[in-house]
Motif scaffolding. Structure first.
Motif, PDB file in Angstrom:
ATOM      1  N   GLY A  21       0.810  -1.211   0.000  1.00 49.86           N
ATOM      2  CA  GLY A  21       0.000   0.000   0.000  1.00 49.86           C
ATOM      3  C   GLY A  21       0.846   1.263   0.000  1.00 49.86           C
ATOM      4  O   GLY A  21       0.547   2.226  -0.714  1.00 49.86           O
ATOM      5  N   ALA A  22       1.903   1.274   0.814  1.00 51.46           N
ATOM      6  CA  ALA A  22       2.779   2.435   0.859  1.00 51.46           C
ATOM      7  C   ALA A  22       3.493   2.640  -0.471  1.00 51.46           C
ATOM      8  O   ALA A  22       3.658   3.778  -0.933  1.00 51.46           O
ATOM      9  N   LEU A  23       3.918   1.548  -1.112  1.00 56.88           N
ATOM     10  CA  LEU A  23       4.598   1.653  -2.406  1.00 56.88           C
ATOM     11  C   LEU A  23       3.658   2.188  -3.479  1.00 56.88           C
ATOM     12  O   LEU A  23       4.042   3.057  -4.290  1.00 56.88           O
ATOM     13  N   ALA A  24       2.407   1.690  -3.512  1.00 57.09           N
ATOM     14  CA  ALA A  24       1.446   2.167  -4.504  1.00 57.09           C
ATOM     15  C   ALA A  24       1.152   3.648  -4.317  1.00 57.09           C
ATOM     16  O   ALA A  24       1.105   4.416  -5.295  1.00 57.09           O
ATOM     17  N   ALA A  25       0.950   4.072  -3.073  1.00 48.82           N
ATOM     18  CA  ALA A  25       0.650   5.481  -2.816  1.00 48.82           C
ATOM     19  C   ALA A  25       1.840   6.369  -3.159  1.00 48.82           C
ATOM     20  O   ALA A  25       1.676   7.444  -3.752  1.00 48.82           O
ATOM     21  N   GLY A  68      -4.805   8.015  -1.947  1.00 46.43           N
ATOM     22  CA  GLY A  68      -5.328   8.131  -0.590  1.00 46.43           C
ATOM     23  C   GLY A  68      -5.835   6.811  -0.045  1.00 46.43           C
ATOM     24  O   GLY A  68      -5.600   6.479   1.126  1.00 46.43           O
ATOM     25  N   ALA A  69      -6.549   6.041  -0.885  1.00 44.88           N
ATOM     26  CA  ALA A  69      -7.052   4.738  -0.437  1.00 44.88           C
ATOM     27  C   ALA A  69      -5.896   3.804  -0.086  1.00 44.88           C
ATOM     28  O   ALA A  69      -5.921   3.134   0.954  1.00 44.88           O
ATOM     29  N   SER A  70      -4.872   3.770  -0.943  1.00 42.99           N
ATOM     30  CA  SER A  70      -3.720   2.901  -0.673  1.00 42.99           C
ATOM     31  C   SER A  70      -2.966   3.359   0.569  1.00 42.99           C
ATOM     32  O   SER A  70      -2.550   2.541   1.394  1.00 42.99           O
ATOM     33  N   ILE A 114      -9.310  -1.454  -2.887  1.00 44.35           N
ATOM     34  CA  ILE A 114      -8.099  -1.832  -3.613  1.00 44.35           C
ATOM     35  C   ILE A 114      -8.448  -2.323  -5.007  1.00 44.35           C
ATOM     36  O   ILE A 114      -7.724  -2.053  -5.980  1.00 44.35           O
ATOM     37  N   LEU A 115      -9.557  -3.053  -5.139  1.00 48.52           N
ATOM     38  CA  LEU A 115      -9.980  -3.526  -6.459  1.00 48.52           C
ATOM     39  C   LEU A 115     -10.290  -2.351  -7.383  1.00 48.52           C
ATOM     40  O   LEU A 115      -9.868  -2.327  -8.556  1.00 48.52           O
ATOM     41  N   VAL A 116     -11.012  -1.361  -6.857  1.00 49.55           N
ATOM     42  CA  VAL A 116     -11.320  -0.178  -7.662  1.00 49.55           C
ATOM     43  C   VAL A 116     -10.035   0.559  -8.029  1.00 49.55           C
ATOM     44  O   VAL A 116      -9.846   0.980  -9.182  1.00 49.55           O
ATOM     45  N   SER A 117      -9.127   0.722  -7.064  1.00 51.13           N
ATOM     46  CA  SER A 117      -7.875   1.431  -7.325  1.00 51.13           C
ATOM     47  C   SER A 117      -7.030   0.711  -8.360  1.00 51.13           C
ATOM     48  O   SER A 117      -6.449   1.345  -9.259  1.00 51.13           O
ATOM     49  N   ALA A 118      -6.947  -0.615  -8.252  1.00 49.11           N
ATOM     50  CA  ALA A 118      -6.147  -1.388  -9.204  1.00 49.11           C
ATOM     51  C   ALA A 118      -6.729  -1.285 -10.617  1.00 49.11           C
ATOM     52  O   ALA A 118      -5.982  -1.163 -11.599  1.00 49.11           O
ATOM     53  N   CYS A 119      -8.048  -1.320 -10.721  1.00 50.26           N
ATOM     54  CA  CYS A 119      -8.682  -1.194 -12.044  1.00 50.26           C
ATOM     55  C   CYS A 119      -8.469   0.194 -12.625  1.00 50.26           C
ATOM     56  O   CYS A 119      -8.239   0.350 -13.835  1.00 50.26           O
ATOM     57  N   VAL A 120      -8.551   1.225 -11.787  1.00 48.32           N
ATOM     58  CA  VAL A 120      -8.306   2.587 -12.260  1.00 48.32           C
ATOM     59  C   VAL A 120      -6.873   2.719 -12.766  1.00 48.32           C
ATOM     60  O   VAL A 120      -6.619   3.318 -13.824  1.00 48.32           O
ATOM     61  N   LEU A 121      -5.919   2.153 -12.030  1.00 48.21           N
ATOM     62  CA  LEU A 121      -4.526   2.200 -12.463  1.00 48.21           C
ATOM     63  C   LEU A 121      -4.322   1.425 -13.758  1.00 48.21           C
ATOM     64  O   LEU A 121      -3.606   1.878 -14.661  1.00 48.21           O
ATOM     65  N   ARG A 122      -4.955   0.258 -13.847  1.00 49.34           N
ATOM     66  CA  ARG A 122      -4.777  -0.572 -15.037  1.00 49.34           C
ATOM     67  C   ARG A 122      -5.330   0.114 -16.289  1.00 49.34           C
ATOM     68  O   ARG A 122      -4.620   0.300 -17.293  1.00 49.34           O
ATOM     69  N   PHE A 123      -6.585   0.502 -16.245  1.00 48.29           N
ATOM     70  CA  PHE A 123      -7.229   1.058 -17.432  1.00 48.29           C
ATOM     71  C   PHE A 123      -6.819   2.515 -17.669  1.00 48.29           C
ATOM     72  O   PHE A 123      -6.784   2.968 -18.823  1.00 48.29           O
ATOM     73  N   GLY A 124      -6.514   3.236 -16.588  1.00 47.48           N
ATOM     74  CA  GLY A 124      -6.056   4.614 -16.758  1.00 47.48           C
ATOM     75  C   GLY A 124      -4.696   4.687 -17.425  1.00 47.48           C
ATOM     76  O   GLY A 124      -4.466   5.528 -18.310  1.00 47.48           O
ATOM     77  N   ALA A 165       2.936   0.911  -9.313  1.00 48.18           N
ATOM     78  CA  ALA A 165       1.750   1.156  -8.479  1.00 48.18           C
ATOM     79  C   ALA A 165       0.655   0.145  -8.775  1.00 48.18           C
ATOM     80  O   ALA A 165      -0.012  -0.362  -7.857  1.00 48.18           O
ATOM     81  N   GLU A 166       0.469  -0.180 -10.055  1.00 55.72           N
ATOM     82  CA  GLU A 166      -0.544  -1.164 -10.420  1.00 55.72           C
ATOM     83  C   GLU A 166      -0.206  -2.548  -9.882  1.00 55.72           C
ATOM     84  O   GLU A 166      -1.069  -3.227  -9.291  1.00 55.72           O
ATOM     85  N   ASN A 167       1.044  -2.977 -10.071  1.00 55.51           N
ATOM     86  CA  ASN A 167       1.451  -4.298  -9.566  1.00 55.51           C
ATOM     87  C   ASN A 167       1.321  -4.381  -8.054  1.00 55.51           C
ATOM     88  O   ASN A 167       0.876  -5.412  -7.510  1.00 55.51           O
ATOM     89  N   SER A 168       1.703  -3.315  -7.361  1.00 55.30           N
ATOM     90  CA  SER A 168       1.574  -3.304  -5.901  1.00 55.30           C
ATOM     91  C   SER A 168       0.118  -3.413  -5.473  1.00 55.30           C
ATOM     92  O   SER A 168      -0.204  -4.079  -4.477  1.00 55.30           O
ATOM     93  N   SER A 169      -0.769  -2.785  -6.231  1.00 54.93           N
ATOM     94  CA  SER A 169      -2.190  -2.837  -5.887  1.00 54.93           C
ATOM     95  C   SER A 169      -2.756  -4.237  -6.082  1.00 54.93           C
ATOM     96  O   SER A 169      -3.544  -4.715  -5.248  1.00 54.93           O
ATOM     97  N   TRP A 170      -2.367  -4.923  -7.160  1.00 58.81           N
ATOM     98  CA  TRP A 170      -2.874  -6.281  -7.378  1.00 58.81           C
ATOM     99  C   TRP A 170      -2.345  -7.237  -6.310  1.00 58.81           C
ATOM    100  O   TRP A 170      -3.086  -8.097  -5.819  1.00 58.81           O
ATOM    101  N   VAL A 171      -1.069  -7.101  -5.956  1.00 57.96           N
ATOM    102  CA  VAL A 171      -0.520  -7.945  -4.879  1.00 57.96           C
ATOM    103  C   VAL A 171      -1.226  -7.631  -3.566  1.00 57.96           C
ATOM    104  O   VAL A 171      -1.552  -8.536  -2.774  1.00 57.96           O
TER     105      VAL A 171
END
Length: 219
Positions: A21-25, A68-70, A114-124, A165-171
């Motif tokens: 979480g800290a790495l993604a943020a 912020g979520a991460s 986290i699911l929403v954040s990971a999807c936003v990172l992926r598609f964004g 950030a995306e990889n960290s969110s999926w993990v």
């Protein structure tokens, strides 16, 4: 009091979730800062002579939400680790059903965020890269990091940071899912009925011996 093995595994997962979480943020915040505060997710790039520019960025609140979520979940993991270390050393570390109910609710909310954040990172990130490659100035988003951007100093390692950030969110999502499974297992263990002792059980015999004394054998 020593922690149960399920709680030990859960704490180890929380430690890993804190790092993710800290790495993604941090990486997303760094990327947004390299674009002068603009959010590159779902952004549109334009070609200005031989340099690239982020002509249509997304609303900054989009990146604020993901970072912020991460960050908040990473802070929650850190505080929870400190609390369990303190409680295991000073007082009883057993968590009751009320505590488990709260933990289950928080884990479910965390998984959703986290699911929403990971999807936003992926598609964004994918949308931004499609915009960059459509300009025919580069063949990939990673190569676009080597092209000058306008203003100078913009988009430093932007793709590497967004990818990390995306990889960290999926993990992080996988870790929280495992945490939720462990908490459900603890809930089921707490909910297991305590059957009354029957005559002939070793525990029943030992308790009756304490109350009425050992039985004398009759010859």
């Amino acid at each position: 009091m020593a922690l149960l093995w399920l709680q030990r595994v859960e704490l180890a997962l929380f430690a890993a979730a804190f790092v993710c979480g800290a790495l993604a943020a941090a990486t997303l915040t760094r990327t947004q800062g390299s674009f002068s505060g603009s959010c590159p997710l779902y952004g549109v790039a334009s070609l200005n002579r031989s340099s690239l520019a982020l002509s249509q960025p997304s609303a900054p609140s989009l990146c604020y939400f993901v970072a912020g979520a991460s960050g908040l979940l990473a802070l929650y993991c850190l505080l929870l680790l400190l609390f369990w270390v303190y409680s295991s050393c000073i007082e009883d570390s057993h968590r009751g059903r009320t505590g488990l109910r709260v933990a289950l609710a928080i884990s479910a909310i965390a998984i959703f965020l986290i699911l929403v954040s990971a999807c936003v990172l992926r598609f964004g990130t994918s949308s931004l890269c499609k915009s960059i490659t459509s300009l025919n100035a580069t063949i990939s988003c990673s190569e676009a990091q080597k092209i000058p951007w306008t203003p100078p100093g913009t988009a430093l390692q932007f793709y590497s940071n967004l990818h990390n950030a995306e990889n960290s969110s999926w993990v992080n999502l996988v870790l929280w899912c495992v945490v939720l499974v462990l908490q459900v297992m603890q809930w089921n263990s707490e909910a297991a009925p305590n059957w009354p002792l029957q005559r002939g059980d070793p525990e029943w015999s030992s308790e009756t011996d304490v109350l009425v004394g050992p039985h004398l054998s009759h010859s």
